[in-house]
Design a protein around this motif. Structure first.
Motif, PDB file in Angstrom:
ATOM      1  N   MET A   1       0.838  -1.199   0.000  1.00 36.21           N
ATOM      2  CA  MET A   1       0.000   0.000   0.000  1.00 36.21           C
ATOM      3  C   MET A   1       0.872   1.247   0.000  1.00 36.21           C
ATOM      4  N   PRO A   2       0.491   2.289  -0.750  1.00 35.04           N
ATOM      5  CA  PRO A   2       1.301   3.501  -0.790  1.00 35.04           C
ATOM      6  C   PRO A   2       1.510   4.140   0.565  1.00 35.04           C
ATOM      7  N   ILE A   3       0.494   4.018   1.465  1.00 33.73           N
ATOM      8  CA  ILE A   3       0.637   4.665   2.752  1.00 33.73           C
ATOM      9  C   ILE A   3       1.847   4.131   3.509  1.00 33.73           C
ATOM     10  N   ASN A   4       2.225   2.874   3.239  1.00 35.63           N
ATOM     11  CA  ASN A   4       3.399   2.294   3.877  1.00 35.63           C
ATOM     12  C   ASN A   4       4.690   2.860   3.315  1.00 35.63           C
ATOM     13  N   LYS A   5       4.598   3.549   2.184  1.00 33.69           N
ATOM     14  CA  LYS A   5       5.793   4.098   1.567  1.00 33.69           C
ATOM     15  C   LYS A   5       6.174   5.468   2.131  1.00 33.69           C
ATOM     16  N   ILE A   6       5.268   6.071   2.903  1.00 32.62           N
ATOM     17  CA  ILE A   6       5.556   7.401   3.439  1.00 32.62           C
ATOM     18  C   ILE A   6       6.813   7.349   4.301  1.00 32.62           C
ATOM     19  N   ALA A   7       7.781   8.194   3.958  1.00 31.93           N
ATOM     20  CA  ALA A   7       9.057   8.234   4.681  1.00 31.93           C
ATOM     21  C   ALA A   7       9.149   9.533   5.472  1.00 31.93           C
ATOM     22  N   ILE A   8       9.423   9.423   6.759  1.00 28.38           N
ATOM     23  CA  ILE A   8       9.545  10.618   7.595  1.00 28.38           C
ATOM     24  C   ILE A   8      10.869  11.327   7.349  1.00 28.38           C
ATOM     25  N   GLY A   9      11.917  10.540   7.191  1.00 25.65           N
ATOM     26  CA  GLY A   9      13.238  11.136   7.025  1.00 25.65           C
ATOM     27  C   GLY A   9      13.839  11.514   8.370  1.00 25.65           C
ATOM     28  N   ALA A  10      15.000  12.112   8.341  1.00 26.69           N
ATOM     29  CA  ALA A  10      15.685  12.532   9.567  1.00 26.69           C
ATOM     30  C   ALA A  10      15.623  14.045   9.693  1.00 26.69           C
ATOM     31  N   PRO A  11      15.495  14.558  10.926  1.00 25.48           N
ATOM     32  CA  PRO A  11      15.457  16.017  11.106  1.00 25.48           C
ATOM     33  C   PRO A  11      16.647  16.728  10.479  1.00 25.48           C
ATOM     34  N   ALA A  12      17.795  16.058  10.464  1.00 22.87           N
ATOM     35  CA  ALA A  12      19.003  16.675   9.896  1.00 22.87           C
ATOM     36  C   ALA A  12      18.840  16.947   8.402  1.00 22.87           C
ATOM     37  N   GLU A  13      17.925  16.222   7.769  1.00 23.74           N
ATOM     38  CA  GLU A  13      17.714  16.418   6.339  1.00 23.74           C
ATOM     39  C   GLU A  13      17.249  17.836   6.031  1.00 23.74           C
ATOM     40  N   ALA A  14      16.525  18.441   6.978  1.00 27.42           N
ATOM     41  CA  ALA A  14      15.984  19.784   6.760  1.00 27.42           C
ATOM     42  C   ALA A  14      17.077  20.840   6.625  1.00 27.42           C
ATOM     43  N   SER A  15      18.279  20.546   7.136  1.00 27.62           N
ATOM     44  CA  SER A  15      19.385  21.502   7.032  1.00 27.62           C
ATOM     45  C   SER A  15      20.464  21.039   6.068  1.00 27.62           C
ATOM     46  N   HIS A  16      20.210  19.942   5.348  1.00 20.05           N
ATOM     47  CA  HIS A  16      21.197  19.438   4.396  1.00 20.05           C
ATOM     48  C   HIS A  16      21.280  20.390   3.197  1.00 20.05           C
ATOM     49  N   PRO A  17      22.478  20.673   2.695  1.00 17.06           N
ATOM     50  CA  PRO A  17      22.615  21.615   1.572  1.00 17.06           C
ATOM     51  C   PRO A  17      21.775  21.258   0.352  1.00 17.06           C
ATOM     52  N   ASP A  18      21.686  19.975   0.022  1.00 16.20           N
ATOM     53  CA  ASP A  18      20.890  19.573  -1.137  1.00 16.20           C
ATOM     54  C   ASP A  18      19.414  19.886  -0.926  1.00 16.20           C
ATOM     55  N   THR A  19      18.919  19.667   0.284  1.00 19.16           N
ATOM     56  CA  THR A  19      17.521  19.959   0.588  1.00 19.16           C
ATOM     57  C   THR A  19      17.264  21.456   0.543  1.00 19.16           C
ATOM     58  N   LEU A  20      18.189  22.224   1.073  1.00 21.80           N
ATOM     59  CA  LEU A  20      18.028  23.682   1.062  1.00 21.80           C
ATOM     60  C   LEU A  20      18.067  24.232  -0.363  1.00 21.80           C
ATOM     61  N   ARG A  21      18.934  23.663  -1.190  1.00 20.36           N
ATOM     62  CA  ARG A  21      18.976  24.087  -2.588  1.00 20.36           C
ATOM     63  C   ARG A  21      17.669  23.740  -3.298  1.00 20.36           C
ATOM     64  N   ALA A  22      17.144  22.560  -2.996  1.00 20.91           N
ATOM     65  CA  ALA A  22      15.878  22.154  -3.602  1.00 20.91           C
ATOM     66  C   ALA A  22      14.745  23.076  -3.158  1.00 20.91           C
ATOM     67  N   ALA A  23      14.729  23.434  -1.871  1.00 18.34           N
ATOM     68  CA  ALA A  23      13.698  24.342  -1.368  1.00 18.34           C
ATOM     69  C   ALA A  23      13.829  25.717  -2.028  1.00 18.34           C
ATOM     70  N   LEU A  24      15.053  26.177  -2.212  1.00 19.06           N
ATOM     71  CA  LEU A  24      15.259  27.455  -2.890  1.00 19.06           C
ATOM     72  C   LEU A  24      14.755  27.394  -4.322  1.00 19.06           C
ATOM     73  N   ALA A  25      14.982  26.261  -4.987  1.00 20.23           N
ATOM     74  CA  ALA A  25      14.494  26.089  -6.352  1.00 20.23           C
ATOM     75  C   ALA A  25      12.971  26.138  -6.388  1.00 20.23           C
ATOM     76  N   GLU A  26      12.316  25.534  -5.393  1.00 21.18           N
ATOM     77  CA  GLU A  26      10.852  25.593  -5.323  1.00 21.18           C
ATOM     78  C   GLU A  26      10.369  27.018  -5.090  1.00 21.18           C
ATOM     79  N   PHE A  27      11.071  27.760  -4.253  1.00 21.01           N
ATOM     80  CA  PHE A  27      10.719  29.171  -4.004  1.00 21.01           C
ATOM     81  C   PHE A  27      10.797  29.970  -5.299  1.00 21.01           C
ATOM     82  N   ILE A  28      11.882  29.811  -6.038  1.00 28.23           N
ATOM     83  CA  ILE A  28      12.067  30.574  -7.272  1.00 28.23           C
ATOM     84  C   ILE A  28      11.045  30.164  -8.324  1.00 28.23           C
TER      85      ILE A  28
END
Length: 252
Positions: A1-28
């Motif tokens: 079931m797709p609901i089992n695929k939901i991944a929480i991830g790690a809190p540290a991911e929120a400050s990872h450079p790749d994640t921040l770059r991706a968020a900036l790309a979404e903002f732009i």
């Protein structure tokens, strides 16, 4: 079931450079999309004093949104996936294509991009109002929820089919074109009834800047529900199962 695929991830991911770059790309990308889409309606209103309330205005706004979304998705695709929509991000989360912590950053970036675009439009146009989404007089809130749900289902289903399906192959610019086209078509179909948002961030920016919040919840509940259904249906039926039988191998 797709609901089992939901991944929480790690809190540290929120400050990872790749994640921040991706968020900036979404903002732009969101800033580009909302500035062009909302700006097209404001420009048509200035030229005709009628805005998107006429057939010509509706077509103009639909075309502007289709073109702008094609560009916004294209420029963000290789960095963030080019979601440019909190509902698309939610659909990707349901199918396990993005972690919760990364999705949270995307949502923040998308909302900020919409707000900044509307503030820039208000400043650049000398204080013209960024019109918030509103329901037509004969459309109830729950009918609008269903409308937003169906339109967003079509959008997120298209995203899954052209961008998220692992079997999609190399389709180049087909995904951004298809996504832009379905949004433009849905605006033509639903624009006269509730504005055809399909995107909570696109509704949030104008509402915040104009201070108009009437029935704003419609533009969150409908898109998120439609995105969830699209993700569940596509993942269960087409990704979770084989869609064709492999041809037999014959020795010659």
């Amino acid at each position: 079931m797709p609901i089992n695929k939901i991944a929480i991830g790690a809190p540290a991911e929120a400050s990872h450079p790749d994640t921040l770059r991706a968020a900036l790309a979404e903002f732009i990308s969101m800033l580009i999309f909302v500035f062009a889409g909302e700006g097209s309606g404001m420009a048509f209103s200035k030229l005709t004093n009628e805005g998107a309330t006429t057939p010509a205005g509706l077509v103009a706004v639909a075309v502007a949104h289709a073109f702008a979304l094609f560009v916004a998705v294209s420029v963000g695709a290789n960095i963030s996936g080019g979601h440019v929509n909190p509902a698309v991000t939610f659909g990707a989360l349901i199918g396990g294509n993005i972690t919760f912590f990364r999705a949270m950053l995307y949502w923040i970036a998308q909302l900020l991009g919409s707000v900044v675009a509307c503030l820039l439009l208000k400043f650049a146009t000398g204080g013209m109002e960024t019109a918030a989404f509103a329901l037509a007089a004969d459309v109830s809130a729950w009918r609008a929820v269903v409308l937003e749900m169906v339109m967003t289902f079509g959008l997120v289903y298209t995203v899954y089919a052209t961008a998220l399906d692992p079997k999609k192959g190399d389709i180049g610019v087909v995904a951004p074109i298809a996504i832009g086209f379905i949004v433009g078509a849905n605006i033509l179909a639903g624009g006269a009834f509730d504005g055809a948002s399909m995107n909570p961030a696109v509704s949030f920016g104008p509402a915040l800047v104009s201070g108009t919040w009437d029935n704003h919840w419609v533009y969150w509940l409908g898109p998120f529900a439609g995105a969830a259904v699209a993700a569940l249906v596509y993942d269960l039926v087409f990704i979770g199962q084989r869609t064709h039988e492999q041809l037999p191998v014959v020795d010659y």
